[in-house]
Design a protein around this motif. Structure first.
Motif, PDB file in Angstrom:
ATOM      1  N   PHE A 140      86.312  34.426  25.578  1.00  0.00           N
ATOM      2  CA  PHE A 140      84.859  34.557  25.480  1.00  0.00           C
ATOM      3  C   PHE A 140      84.313  33.777  24.279  1.00  0.00           C
ATOM      4  O   PHE A 140      83.299  33.080  24.376  1.00  0.00           O
ATOM      5  N   LYS A 141      85.006  33.883  23.155  1.00  0.00           N
ATOM      6  CA  LYS A 141      84.549  33.225  21.937  1.00  0.00           C
ATOM      7  C   LYS A 141      84.472  31.710  22.112  1.00  0.00           C
ATOM      8  O   LYS A 141      83.530  31.066  21.633  1.00  0.00           O
ATOM      9  N   GLU A 142      85.415  31.146  22.829  1.00  0.00           N
ATOM     10  CA  GLU A 142      85.426  29.695  23.051  1.00  0.00           C
ATOM     11  C   GLU A 142      84.230  29.258  23.884  1.00  0.00           C
ATOM     12  O   GLU A 142      83.600  28.229  23.605  1.00  0.00           O
ATOM     13  N   SER A 143      83.915  30.040  24.906  1.00  0.00           N
ATOM     14  CA  SER A 143      82.753  29.716  25.740  1.00  0.00           C
ATOM     15  C   SER A 143      81.468  29.804  24.921  1.00  0.00           C
ATOM     16  O   SER A 143      80.578  28.947  25.037  1.00  0.00           O
ATOM     17  N   MET A 144      81.346  30.842  24.096  1.00  0.00           N
ATOM     18  CA  MET A 144      80.143  30.998  23.285  1.00  0.00           C
ATOM     19  C   MET A 144      79.999  29.868  22.274  1.00  0.00           C
ATOM     20  O   MET A 144      78.887  29.374  22.025  1.00  0.00           O
TER      21      MET A 144
END
Length: 293
Positions: A140-144
């Protein structure tokens, strides 16, 4: 706070003031959220009626159709009114068999943003939600981080999230400013939120509490889709009291539940659109809200 309006990204240099009643376009597509609408003329008429009725927040996605709602919006409303916020979503895609799949790698998100920009005829998208879809293998952090990178590039003005858990919302807020949250929420869907296109459940009330604490608008999707099949006699009682439909009371409840909720009921019927719109005029008393609690 003006209870008829809501401020998006109020702490930023580019706050957006919108009417606290928007429109979600998903139902303008064909059966299965795929293909052209059954009545294209009526779909265009609804979008134009949004503007004449004062609605200035319209929710869409390039995977509705595919890309059907974006094309309808551009056809009906471009050039857009200055105060209109067209909010789109990225993070998902459709396969030829009409199934839903994650599309959340940084390069996927960039492709989706470019597609939205092109179809909507915009140089910058005012508000984009990153939608979490079950089955993705990208953290999730990478997408954000990819979303905020495109914001720095000027392709996105404000970043929001959708279908998130409380932990994911807190993670997103630690990376950058989150303008809005679009989660499943409604009178019959408060204590848990089903992860769309998957079986996981996530806390609805907890997410709303975080939004209220941080003055972030919560945009509930499927508020009628989830609430209407789950017959609640309390809704029926209040509907009879106000001479309203049960759908209208479900929407009125959202408006009274919190000043940070921005409903976006969708429909492909102009008649139902007008009916939904009248829900904004229903004044529920404290007693009504306590009865519906």
């Amino acid at each position: 706070m003006n209870t008829n309006e809501i401020t998006i990204a109020g702490k930023s240099n580019h706050p957006l003031n919108v009417k606290r009643f928007g429109y979600g376009t998903m139902r303008l597509t064909g059966e299965g959220i795929w293909g052209e609408p059954a009545n294209r003329g009526e779909a265009l008429q609804i979008l134009k009626r949004c503007i004449s009725s004062g609605i200035n927040f319209i929710d869409t996605a390039d995977y509705y159709g595919e890309d059907v709602t974006n094309r309808l919006i551009a056809e009906a409303l471009y050039p857009y009114p200055e105060d209109l916020v067209v909010c789109t979503k990225v993070g998902g895609a459709r396969k030829p068999d009409k199934s839903w799949i994650p599309f959340n790698r940084p390069e996927n998100l960039r492709t989706s943003i470019e597609n939205n920009l092109s179809t909507l005829k915009q140089e910058q998208i005012t508000l984009v939600h990153f939608r979490v879809i079950a089955g993705g293998d990208v953290p999730f952090k990478e997408s954000m981080q990819a979303m905020f990178e495109m914001q720095k590039e000027g392709k996105i003005l404000h970043v929001g999230v959708s279908n998130v858990s409380p932990d994911e919302l807190n993670t997103a807020m630690a990376i950058g400013d989150i303008a809005t949250v679009e989660n499943m929420y409604g009178h019959a869907q408060r204590n848990s939120v089903q992860l769309m296109y998957g079986g996981e459940t996530r806390g609805g009330e907890e997410v709303l509490a975080i939004c209220e604490e941080n003055q972030i608008p919560l945009i509930p999707y499927f508020s009628l889709f989830q609430s209407m099949p789950k017959k609640d006699e309390r809704i029926s009682v209040i509907a009879r009291k106000h001479g309203a439909t049960e759908a209208q009371i479900n929407l009125a409840w959202l408006l009274h539940r919190s000043p940070w909720i921005l409903p976006i009921p969708g429909t492909s019927s102009l008649l139902h659109f007008e009916e939904n719109l009248r829900a904004a005029d229903i004044q529920l008393s404290e007693e009504d809200m306590q009865f519906l609690a």
